[in-house]
Design a protein around this motif. Structure first.
Motif, PDB file in Angstrom:
ATOM      1  N   ASP A 324       0.836  -1.216   0.000  1.00 30.04           N
ATOM      2  CA  ASP A 324       0.000   0.000   0.000  1.00 30.04           C
ATOM      3  C   ASP A 324       0.868   1.262   0.000  1.00 30.04           C
ATOM      4  OD1 ASP A 324      -2.290  -1.606   0.118  1.00 30.04           O
ATOM      5  OD2 ASP A 324      -2.222  -1.641   2.319  1.00 30.04           O
ATOM      6  N   ASN A 325       1.921   1.250  -0.820  1.00 29.81           N
ATOM      7  CA  ASN A 325       2.837   2.390  -0.957  1.00 29.81           C
ATOM      8  C   ASN A 325       3.571   2.729   0.340  1.00 29.81           C
ATOM      9  OD1 ASN A 325       2.105   2.662  -3.656  1.00 29.81           O
ATOM     10  ND2 ASN A 325       0.455   4.114  -3.188  1.00 29.81           N
ATOM     11  N   LYS A 326       3.765   1.730   1.184  1.00 28.76           N
ATOM     12  CA  LYS A 326       4.504   1.912   2.440  1.00 28.76           C
ATOM     13  C   LYS A 326       5.569   0.825   2.537  1.00 28.76           C
ATOM     14  CE  LYS A 326       0.335   3.554   4.843  1.00 28.76           C
ATOM     15  NZ  LYS A 326      -0.581   3.306   5.987  1.00 28.76           N
ATOM     16  N   GLU A 327       6.644   1.143   3.223  1.00 21.95           N
ATOM     17  CA  GLU A 327       7.644   0.098   3.465  1.00 21.95           C
ATOM     18  C   GLU A 327       7.027  -0.956   4.377  1.00 21.95           C
ATOM     19  OE1 GLU A 327       9.387  -0.919   6.347  1.00 21.95           O
ATOM     20  OE2 GLU A 327       8.490   0.510   7.736  1.00 21.95           O
ATOM     21  N   ALA A 328       7.392  -2.214   4.131  1.00 19.11           N
ATOM     22  CA  ALA A 328       6.929  -3.325   4.959  1.00 19.11           C
ATOM     23  C   ALA A 328       8.090  -4.289   5.165  1.00 19.11           C
ATOM     24  CB  ALA A 328       5.737  -4.018   4.307  1.00 19.11           C
ATOM     25  N   LEU A 329       9.202  -3.740   5.577  1.00 20.72           N
ATOM     26  CA  LEU A 329      10.432  -4.517   5.707  1.00 20.72           C
ATOM     27  C   LEU A 329      10.365  -5.461   6.896  1.00 20.72           C
ATOM     28  CD1 LEU A 329      12.787  -1.539   4.948  1.00 20.72           C
ATOM     29  CD2 LEU A 329      12.771  -3.675   3.630  1.00 20.72           C
ATOM     30  N   ALA A 372      15.551  -1.567 -17.591  1.00 18.23           N
ATOM     31  CA  ALA A 372      14.271  -2.053 -17.077  1.00 18.23           C
ATOM     32  C   ALA A 372      14.251  -2.009 -15.551  1.00 18.23           C
ATOM     33  CB  ALA A 372      14.005  -3.471 -17.580  1.00 18.23           C
ATOM     34  N   GLN A 373      15.360  -2.421 -14.936  1.00 22.15           N
ATOM     35  CA  GLN A 373      15.428  -2.401 -13.475  1.00 22.15           C
ATOM     36  C   GLN A 373      15.467  -0.965 -12.961  1.00 22.15           C
ATOM     37  OE1 GLN A 373      14.735  -4.645 -11.601  1.00 22.15           O
ATOM     38  NE2 GLN A 373      15.957  -4.849  -9.752  1.00 22.15           N
ATOM     39  N   ALA A 374      16.141  -0.094 -13.674  1.00 21.72           N
ATOM     40  CA  ALA A 374      16.167   1.316 -13.276  1.00 21.72           C
ATOM     41  C   ALA A 374      14.757   1.894 -13.275  1.00 21.72           C
ATOM     42  CB  ALA A 374      17.069   2.107 -14.220  1.00 21.72           C
ATOM     43  N   LYS A 375      13.972   1.557 -14.288  1.00 22.56           N
ATOM     44  CA  LYS A 375      12.592   2.056 -14.358  1.00 22.56           C
ATOM     45  C   LYS A 375      11.751   1.492 -13.227  1.00 22.56           C
ATOM     46  CE  LYS A 375       8.626   2.606 -17.469  1.00 22.56           C
ATOM     47  NZ  LYS A 375       7.624   2.271 -16.436  1.00 22.56           N
ATOM     48  N   LYS A 376      11.908   0.221 -12.916  1.00 22.17           N
ATOM     49  CA  LYS A 376      11.170  -0.388 -11.808  1.00 22.17           C
ATOM     50  C   LYS A 376      11.471   0.342 -10.501  1.00 22.17           C
ATOM     51  CE  LYS A 376      11.087  -4.825 -11.229  1.00 22.17           C
ATOM     52  NZ  LYS A 376      11.571  -6.233 -11.173  1.00 22.17           N
ATOM     53  N   CYS A 377      12.741   0.672 -10.293  1.00 18.92           N
ATOM     54  CA  CYS A 377      13.132   1.383  -9.066  1.00 18.92           C
ATOM     55  C   CYS A 377      12.512   2.774  -9.022  1.00 18.92           C
ATOM     56  CB  CYS A 377      14.654   1.483  -8.985  1.00 18.92           C
ATOM     57  SG  CYS A 377      15.493  -0.070  -8.642  1.00 18.92           S
ATOM     58  N   ARG A 378      12.544   3.486 -10.147  1.00 17.33           N
ATOM     59  CA  ARG A 378      11.967   4.832 -10.169  1.00 17.33           C
ATOM     60  C   ARG A 378      10.467   4.781  -9.933  1.00 17.33           C
ATOM     61  NH1 ARG A 378      15.815   5.594 -14.410  1.00 17.33           N
ATOM     62  NH2 ARG A 378      14.244   4.981 -15.959  1.00 17.33           N
ATOM     63  N   ASP A 379       9.789   3.833 -10.558  1.00 18.23           N
ATOM     64  CA  ASP A 379       8.338   3.736 -10.390  1.00 18.23           C
ATOM     65  C   ASP A 379       7.986   3.396  -8.943  1.00 18.23           C
ATOM     66  OD1 ASP A 379       8.050   4.279 -13.060  1.00 18.23           O
ATOM     67  OD2 ASP A 379       7.643   2.196 -13.664  1.00 18.23           O
ATOM     68  N   ALA A 380       8.736   2.462  -8.348  1.00 17.05           N
ATOM     69  CA  ALA A 380       8.458   2.088  -6.956  1.00 17.05           C
ATOM     70  C   ALA A 380       8.719   3.260  -6.020  1.00 17.05           C
ATOM     71  CB  ALA A 380       9.319   0.895  -6.564  1.00 17.05           C
ATOM     72  N   SER A 381       9.803   4.010  -6.267  1.00 19.44           N
ATOM     73  CA  SER A 381      10.108   5.176  -5.443  1.00 19.44           C
ATOM     74  C   SER A 381       9.015   6.222  -5.566  1.00 19.44           C
ATOM     75  CB  SER A 381      11.456   5.761  -5.861  1.00 19.44           C
ATOM     76  OG  SER A 381      11.709   6.973  -5.191  1.00 19.44           O
ATOM     77  N   THR A 382       8.534   6.454  -6.782  1.00 15.64           N
ATOM     78  CA  THR A 382       7.458   7.440  -7.003  1.00 15.64           C
ATOM     79  C   THR A 382       6.223   7.076  -6.193  1.00 15.64           C
ATOM     80  OG1 THR A 382       8.277   7.969  -9.212  1.00 15.64           O
ATOM     81  CG2 THR A 382       5.976   8.494  -8.742  1.00 15.64           C
ATOM     82  N   ASN A 383       5.882   5.808  -6.178  1.00 17.58           N
ATOM     83  CA  ASN A 383       4.711   5.364  -5.409  1.00 17.58           C
ATOM     84  C   ASN A 383       4.925   5.542  -3.912  1.00 17.58           C
ATOM     85  OD1 ASN A 383       3.258   4.619  -7.694  1.00 17.58           O
ATOM     86  ND2 ASN A 383       4.064   2.526  -7.695  1.00 17.58           N
ATOM     87  N   LEU A 384       6.114   5.225  -3.426  1.00 13.11           N
ATOM     88  CA  LEU A 384       6.397   5.374  -1.998  1.00 13.11           C
ATOM     89  C   LEU A 384       6.346   6.839  -1.566  1.00 13.11           C
ATOM     90  CD1 LEU A 384       9.337   2.822  -1.592  1.00 13.11           C
ATOM     91  CD2 LEU A 384       7.039   2.588  -0.646  1.00 13.11           C
ATOM     92  N   LYS A 385       6.652   7.747  -2.471  1.00 12.62           N
ATOM     93  CA  LYS A 385       6.656   9.175  -2.136  1.00 12.62           C
ATOM     94  C   LYS A 385       5.249   9.735  -1.967  1.00 12.62           C
ATOM     95  CE  LYS A 385      11.133  10.049  -4.335  1.00 12.62           C
ATOM     96  NZ  LYS A 385      11.867  10.575  -5.502  1.00 12.62           N
ATOM     97  N   LEU A 386       4.227   8.949  -2.315  1.00 14.79           N
ATOM     98  CA  LEU A 386       2.849   9.383  -2.104  1.00 14.79           C
ATOM     99  C   LEU A 386       2.458   9.350  -0.634  1.00 14.79           C
ATOM    100  CD1 LEU A 386       1.180   7.483  -5.097  1.00 14.79           C
ATOM    101  CD2 LEU A 386       1.782   9.927  -4.973  1.00 14.79           C
ATOM    102  N   TYR A 387       3.250   8.657   0.155  1.00 11.25           N
ATOM    103  CA  TYR A 387       2.942   8.496   1.584  1.00 11.25           C
ATOM    104  C   TYR A 387       4.050   9.152   2.404  1.00 11.25           C
ATOM    105  CZ  TYR A 387       3.008   6.060   6.099  1.00 11.25           C
ATOM    106  OH  TYR A 387       3.060   5.749   7.446  1.00 11.25           O
ATOM    107  N   VAL A 388       3.667   9.987   3.360  1.00 11.72           N
ATOM    108  CA  VAL A 388       4.646  10.681   4.201  1.00 11.72           C
ATOM    109  C   VAL A 388       4.381  10.314   5.660  1.00 11.72           C
ATOM    110  CG1 VAL A 388       5.605  12.892   4.901  1.00 11.72           C
ATOM    111  CG2 VAL A 388       4.733  12.600   2.564  1.00 11.72           C
ATOM    112  N   PRO A 389       5.203   9.461   6.234  1.00 13.58           N
ATOM    113  CA  PRO A 389       5.012   9.066   7.633  1.00 13.58           C
ATOM    114  C   PRO A 389       5.445  10.162   8.601  1.00 13.58           C
ATOM    115  CG  PRO A 389       6.957   8.015   6.755  1.00 13.58           C
ATOM    116  CD  PRO A 389       6.339   8.760   5.602  1.00 13.58           C
TER     117      PRO A 389
END
Length: 585
Positions: A324-329, A372-389
């Motif tokens: 859900d656009n949050k870290e779950a480590l 391809a991996q660079a794009k995956k990282c950018r897309d995932a980072s963009t999604n994570l930036k939608l949430y500000v803890p």
């Protein structure tokens, strides 16, 4: 090349050893020895006697002879030695000060008393006087964890013994057996270190900042042993998160060094995926961030390519640990010890670190021809930036949120980082707090914090920076250089928490060196624009300083810089860069 081991050379007055031959003796074949030690040894005489159990002249005679420069050789002259005599109820002992924290052991040279039997002694190494005077018990926290620092051993008649392998400044020597006489000709510290040049330097109109820069550099230098350790007393391990501030200091002072690659590779090789380095998810993220910064400073593409397969798979693992656009480590969820009881802050910090890591991963994958991996990282980072803890009041979390870009640095600084000065800081994450304050433009506030917080350790007698520190500890404390008098707190033995309680606390921890690289980057003003320092920006922030000068190492050679503040407040700069380095101002 000009070399200066900073205060070690000045205070201890030692000379650099000769370069050893790279050739093995002819009785060995090239494959006989598994590894050549890159370190050298220097022998240091003590600079003072801190304490001795007897001053009557009966149990200890001519102790001052131990302060004479030594040779490490027993002889038949039979003079200029210290005598310790024990009885049935008196066991003499003394504490020696070698002037500065070092890594190594002690060399004892004995003379020739009438009794030829070996003599049993007790050695106690200490980063402070109180540690050297301590017992291993449950009260003071002194231990033999990781490295032996409290040892009962024997020394020969008319011979030499070399004992110990730990971090220390002080050594206590006691006779153990009754009715014995020890004729001690020499007691010299064995200083083990890498004989490398201090290429990066910092000098300004504030000597306190100069001393802090040098102390941070020396702290990391001591930890550059077989591998890059976090501490020379404890834990003597390759903790990957701890390495990031250390490697930034190495980049700023020593330049390229084999201990960095060796340690990074060791962490990778013993951590098959999906495991986390050191069992801590954040430490695997630090491994990615380190490689980004290492490549930026050193530009070693062949070495970076050796990480490609592991890096790509690690980034996939990290991206799988979101929800859900949050870290779950999973794994151990850890930033640093002082923040470990604040789960909201840990979540905020890990979320920010995930964004920073994926952004760094995208940079590295682009360099490594993994679009391809660079794009995956950018897309995932963009999604994570939608949430500000929420940082939940934590300066550690607030710093990472600012550095990740999801919270404005000025907001993080005014609401959390600059609040209450140096309160709630830590020596590890203090570096990221300083970085975030620089990003907010609060250079003066960061410099004041460096003076007060890291300078506070110097005021307590530190010659290396500590695993943790709180300015409140100093209010009624005696320095580490003296026996603690009645009514005073023991700055080493009375404080600390978590894994660093009391005397177990490491007083030489490389993660505490943050001000060294920070001063180079933000006050001297050097930041790297192109990998391998092909292009650097020099943009100083002098704050209340009137001048600053220094050097910065690059793969092309050393950049020499001087800035002076003029009468109207503007900065006049002189920059001498080697061929191959473009300077942007």
């Amino acid at each position: 090349m000009k070399r200066y081991l900073f205060l070690a050379a000045c205070l201890l007055n030692f000379q650099y050893p000769a370069v050893f031959s790279q050739n093995l003796p002819p009785v060995f074949s090239a494959d006989t020895l598994a590894e050549k030690d890159q370190r050298v040894r220097q022998y240091l005489s003590p600079v003072r006697i801190v304490w001795q159990s007897d001053r009557s002249g009966k149990g200890i005679i001519d102790a001052e002879n131990l302060l004479r420069p030594g040779t490490g050789q027993a002889d038949l002259v039979h003079k200029n030695f210290c005598t310790l005599k024990s009885t049935d109820d008196q066991y003499p002992g003394l504490v020696l000060d070698f002037g500065k924290e070092i890594q190594g052991g002690i060399q004892l040279v004995t003379d020739q008393p009438a009794d030829h039997r070996p003599i049993k002694i007790r050695l106690r190494f200490g980063e402070s006087v109180s540690e050297a005077m301590s017992e291993i018990d449950t009260v003071s926290g002194a231990t033999n964890d990781h490295a032996m620092r409290d040892i009962i051993t024997e020394v020969p008649w008319l011979g030499v013994a070399q004992i110990g392998n730990t971090g220390f400044r002080f050594v206590r020597i006691d006779l153990v057996d009754s009715g014995r006489e020890l004729q001690l000709k020499e007691a010299r510290a064995i200083f083990e270190y890498r004989d490398i040049a201090y290429l990066g330097s910092f000098k300004s109109s504030d000597n306190r900042l100069n001393q802090i820069f040098n102390t941070g550099a020396y702290t990391v230098h001591l930890n550059m042993q077989q591998f890059l350790w976090d501490g020379i007393k404890r834990d003597r391990l390759v903790w990957v998160g701890d390495m990031h501030p250390e490697i930034m200091t190495i980049n700023s002072v020593f330049g390229k060094n084999e201990v960095v690659n060796k340690s990074l590779d060791q962490a990778r090789d013993i951590t098959p995926l999906p495991g986390w380095m050191n069992g801590i998810s954040a430490y695997s993220m630090w491994w990615v961030l380190i490689h980004r910064d290492l490549y930026k400073y050193q530009g070693d593409l062949p070495y970076l390519r050796k990480q490609q397969k592991y890096l790509v798979e690690l980034l996939d693992l990290l991206m799988s640990k979101t929800k859900d656009n949050k870290e779950a480590l999973d794994g151990t969820r850890f930033l640093d010890w002082p923040s470990s009881e604040n789960p909201k802050a840990i979540h905020a910090g890990l979320h920010a670190m995930m964004i920073m890591t994926l952004d760094a991963g995208a940079e590295l994958c682009t360099i490594l021809d993994e679009p391809a991996q660079a794009k995956k990282c950018r897309d995932a980072s963009t999604n994570l930036k939608l949430y500000v803890p929420d940082a939940n009041g934590s300066k550690q979390a607030a710093a990472l949120l600012a550095l990740s870009g999801i919270v404005a640095a000025q907001k993080a600084n005014s609401e959390v980082l600059a609040v209450d000065g140096c309160a709630r800081m830590s020596t590890f994450y203090g570096y990221y707090m300083l970085q975030a304050r620089a990003k907010a433009g609060d250079y003066q506030g960061a410099m004041d914090c460096i003076r007060n917080y890291w300078g506070g350790m110097l005021d307590m007698g530190a010659t290396t920076f500590w695993e943790d520190f709180d300015l409140d500890w100093t209010k009624n404390a005696a320095p580490i250089t003296e026996i603690v008098p009645d009514g005073k707190d023991d700055i080493h033995g009375d404080f600390g928490a978590y894994c660093y309680k009391n005397l177990r606390h490491s007083l030489c921890h490389g993660w505490a060196s943050g001000p060294t690289s920070w001063l180079s980057e933000h006050v001297l003003g050097v930041s790297v624009l192109e990998p391998g320092c092909k292009s650097i920006r020099v943009q100083p922030h002098l704050g209340d300083l009137t001048w600053v000068e220094g050097t910065f190492p690059t793969p092309f050679g050393v950049v020499k810089i001087r800035h002076e503040k003029t009468a109207d407040g503007s900065i006049k700069s002189q920059i001498d860069a080697p061929k191959g380095v473009k300077v942007v101002r």
